[in-house]
Design a protein around this motif. Sequence first.
Motif, mmCIF file in Angstrom:
data_model
loop_
_atom_site.group_PDB
_atom_site.id
_atom_site.type_symbol
_atom_site.label_atom_id
_atom_site.label_comp_id
_atom_site.label_asym_id
_atom_site.label_seq_id
_atom_site.Cartn_x
_atom_site.Cartn_y
_atom_site.Cartn_z
ATOM 1 N N ILE A 104 0.836 -1.204 0.000
ATOM 2 C CA ILE A 104 0.000 0.000 0.000
ATOM 3 C C ILE A 104 0.872 1.255 0.000
ATOM 4 O O ILE A 104 0.607 2.223 -0.729
ATOM 5 C CB ILE A 104 -0.949 -0.022 1.212
ATOM 6 N N TYR A 105 1.928 1.251 0.802
ATOM 7 C CA TYR A 105 2.826 2.406 0.860
ATOM 8 C C TYR A 105 3.514 2.627 -0.486
ATOM 9 O O TYR A 105 3.583 3.757 -0.987
ATOM 10 C CB TYR A 105 3.858 2.194 1.964
ATOM 11 N N ALA A 106 4.015 1.551 -1.103
ATOM 12 C CA ALA A 106 4.676 1.684 -2.399
ATOM 13 C C ALA A 106 3.696 2.171 -3.469
ATOM 14 O O ALA A 106 4.032 3.035 -4.295
ATOM 15 C CB ALA A 106 5.284 0.343 -2.810
ATOM 16 N N GLY A 107 2.472 1.629 -3.460
ATOM 17 C CA GLY A 107 1.484 2.060 -4.451
ATOM 18 C C GLY A 107 1.102 3.518 -4.317
ATOM 19 O O GLY A 107 0.937 4.223 -5.319
ATOM 20 N N SER A 108 0.975 3.998 -3.085
ATOM 21 C CA SER A 108 0.625 5.409 -2.890
ATOM 22 C C SER A 108 1.754 6.320 -3.357
ATOM 23 O O SER A 108 1.501 7.386 -3.958
ATOM 24 C CB SER A 108 0.301 5.673 -1.420
ATOM 25 N N LEU A 109 3.003 5.925 -3.120
ATOM 26 C CA LEU A 109 4.136 6.729 -3.605
ATOM 27 C C LEU A 109 4.153 6.791 -5.130
ATOM 28 O O LEU A 109 4.385 7.857 -5.718
ATOM 29 C CB LEU A 109 5.444 6.137 -3.092
ATOM 30 N N LEU A 110 3.905 5.662 -5.786
ATOM 31 C CA LEU A 110 3.918 5.638 -7.244
ATOM 32 C C LEU A 110 2.798 6.499 -7.827
ATOM 33 O O LEU A 110 3.023 7.271 -8.760
ATOM 34 C CB LEU A 110 3.791 4.196 -7.732
ATOM 35 N N CYS A 111 1.590 6.369 -7.283
ATOM 36 C CA CYS A 111 0.460 7.158 -7.806
ATOM 37 C C CYS A 111 0.675 8.648 -7.569
ATOM 38 O O CYS A 111 0.463 9.465 -8.479
ATOM 39 C CB CYS A 111 -0.841 6.706 -7.142
ATOM 40 N N GLY A 112 1.096 9.016 -6.359
ATOM 41 C CA GLY A 112 1.322 10.435 -6.080
ATOM 42 C C GLY A 112 2.426 11.022 -6.928
ATOM 43 O O GLY A 112 2.294 12.132 -7.475
ATOM 44 N N GLY A 113 3.550 10.297 -7.080
ATOM 45 C CA GLY A 113 4.641 10.804 -7.913
ATOM 46 C C GLY A 113 4.240 10.947 -9.364
ATOM 47 O O GLY A 113 4.626 11.924 -10.037
ATOM 48 N N ALA A 114 3.463 9.986 -9.892
ATOM 49 C CA ALA A 114 3.017 10.079 -11.281
ATOM 50 C C ALA A 114 2.102 11.282 -11.497
ATOM 51 O O ALA A 114 2.193 11.970 -12.524
ATOM 52 C CB ALA A 114 2.308 8.792 -11.680
ATOM 53 N N CYS A 115 1.213 11.547 -10.535
ATOM 54 C CA CYS A 115 0.322 12.708 -10.673
ATOM 55 C C CYS A 115 1.112 14.014 -10.648
ATOM 56 O O CYS A 115 0.799 14.957 -11.390
ATOM 57 C CB CYS A 115 -0.723 12.691 -9.556
ATOM 58 N N VAL A 116 2.130 14.090 -9.810
ATOM 59 C CA VAL A 116 2.980 15.286 -9.795
ATOM 60 C C VAL A 116 3.675 15.454 -11.139
ATOM 61 O O VAL A 116 3.789 16.575 -11.673
ATOM 62 C CB VAL A 116 4.007 15.191 -8.652
ATOM 63 N N LEU A 117 4.134 14.351 -11.727
ATOM 64 C CA LEU A 117 4.782 14.424 -13.037
ATOM 65 C C LEU A 117 3.817 14.908 -14.110
ATOM 66 O O LEU A 117 4.195 15.698 -14.992
ATOM 67 C CB LEU A 117 5.342 13.047 -13.401
ATOM 68 N N VAL A 118 2.566 14.468 -14.044
ATOM 69 C CA VAL A 118 1.568 14.919 -15.023
ATOM 70 C C VAL A 118 1.332 16.422 -14.890
ATOM 71 O O VAL A 118 1.160 17.128 -15.890
ATOM 72 C CB VAL A 118 0.250 14.135 -14.843
ATOM 73 N N LEU A 119 1.322 16.925 -13.670
ATOM 74 C CA LEU A 119 1.081 18.357 -13.462
ATOM 75 C C LEU A 119 2.184 19.220 -14.066
ATOM 76 O O LEU A 119 1.953 20.399 -14.361
ATOM 77 C CB LEU A 119 0.961 18.652 -11.962
ATOM 78 N N THR A 120 3.361 18.657 -14.262
ATOM 79 C CA THR A 120 4.459 19.433 -14.852
ATOM 80 C C THR A 120 4.432 19.428 -16.369
ATOM 81 O O THR A 120 5.233 20.126 -17.000
ATOM 82 C CB THR A 120 5.812 18.878 -14.383
ATOM 83 N N GLN A 121 3.528 18.655 -16.985
ATOM 84 C CA GLN A 121 3.474 18.556 -18.440
ATOM 85 C C GLN A 121 2.320 19.399 -18.988
ATOM 86 O O GLN A 121 1.276 19.538 -18.348
ATOM 87 C CB GLN A 121 3.276 17.093 -18.875
ATOM 88 N N ALA A 122 2.524 19.938 -20.191
ATOM 89 C CA ALA A 122 1.495 20.769 -20.830
ATOM 90 C C ALA A 122 0.507 19.939 -21.634
ATOM 91 O O ALA A 122 -0.535 20.439 -22.048
ATOM 92 C CB ALA A 122 2.149 21.814 -21.737
ATOM 93 N N GLY A 123 0.804 18.717 -21.890
ATOM 94 C CA GLY A 123 -0.054 17.862 -22.689
ATOM 95 C C GLY A 123 0.543 16.477 -22.775
ATOM 96 O O GLY A 123 1.550 16.182 -22.129
ATOM 97 N N PRO A 124 -0.042 15.581 -23.589
ATOM 98 C CA PRO A 124 0.498 14.229 -23.731
ATOM 99 C C PRO A 124 1.909 14.248 -24.326
ATOM 100 O O PRO A 124 2.119 14.678 -25.459
ATOM 101 C CB PRO A 124 -0.488 13.551 -24.682
#
Length: 532
Positions: free
Chosen positions: A341-361
Amino acid sequence: MRSSPVRGTGTAVLDRRQGVMLRLVGAGVMLTVMADTTATTLAVGVLRYTPAGAAMPLGDLIWLTSAAFIPIAALLATAGRWADLFGRRRVLAVGLVVFVLGGIATVAVDSWPMVLGARAVQGAGAAAMIPASLGLLLGELPEGERRGAIALWSSASGLGCLLMQAGGGWLAAAVGWRALFIPDVVIGVALLVACAALPPGRRAAARGLPDVFGAWLLAAGIAVVVLAISKAMAWGTDVVWLGLAALLLIGGALAQARHHRLPAIDLALWRRPRFVWGWLATWGFGALSYGLLTVQPLYLLHLGYPMLEVAMWLTPTSVAVVVTSFLAGKLVQRIGAYGLIYAGSLLCGGACVLVLTQAGPTVWGLVASVVVGMGVGALAPGTSVATTLAARPHQYASAVGAATMARMVGGAVGVAVVSVVIDHPALIGGFGGLAGAIAMCVAISVLIGALALTKITRLRPDPGDVMVKVPRRVLLELRMTLATVAAEADALLPAETRTPPASDRVSAPMNVVPRPRAAESGPLAGTRGNPN
């Protein structure tokens, strides 16, 4: 060649064919339910950018998802209880019939209220299917095979999402959004036929009628919560009254559970701290996963991508979910459920932060999509194991129902919150609402990770655990101490009354009855029978 039997938990012997069918049907149920959920999110995205759906607020379109989530969440605990009481295969078959009929109605009816009613019927069927299927798996398979069965059952949801995203884009583009629900009907009929090959499942020795009134109170309370969240911005302070009504309804359901002989909610589960921790983690996982599942197609459709290309962009996420869920089923025995659960939450949160830094696909956006799938793939089996195995064997279906209820309640709340954030953006720019929804997913990931880390670092064992692990060194020291005490006590006794050596005891005749010990005048005289 005759198949080798496998000993289950009951008195019956489960042959290999039945074991395979149990796994296939259990996995098929989760595949179908998740494919249905994915079809709903894709249908919301398609309707959002059609002339008919564009005139409706997103909060109203989201009810295509919520209409199924609410009965699933409200009836899961009750259906799990009924499965334990009246037979898990029987409840599974009834749920499949209701689910198939609701799917046919969803495709056939015309008006929007009728569509929502049909989706609610499907949700009621799914509520019976989910706990009964896993309850059969856990109740019939040997104990050593249960963790693997849970991992398979959980990973099948990722496969259902993958298949729907891969083929759903083509169905929606070629036929229309209603065609997205046709595969669920076909698979449901196949699973209903396969039920005949399953063992009936054990039934609890209980009499009386279950708490139907409590189940309705719980369903109404959850529905009011979702309605209050989805209409919070439109109705303003009036939603406070909805919140109070929800508290009264859910409180009434709990009061019924306390006094009813066969309650809709098994309160005994809630007295086990291990189950409560798992329930909270599962609730957060539901809010996170279904929130992301709603945001992803809306984000891509907002950029102007056609439905076929949207499905192609979403497919890597589902592939990562399937692969990671399979691997997580093997890792859970090493790092534990809360480690996953801890590893999954880190992966999901980090991926969402990465998406926020992108302007599009972009390429990095594709990487983030895969990482999200890995995070969800770790969270699914982790939360399932954390909640289900915290229950007693006779509570398996009830635990599955309560745990999946947490996931669906979290999902309903997560979808409602995401729709409110998207329709009322707090950030400036064309992606303000979508960016706010992704930021909300980051916050939920942080909360899940904090909960898992807190559980991992707790040193005290939970009360009610079946086993208490004691280090081998402590046991050896205790044995030596007891042997020393016994030798010293034996030395105080007269020679004729001392315990003979082990070799003498073995060689002594078996029919010799030891004679009563004579009164002695040794150091222990007067201590027997008169402690004062």
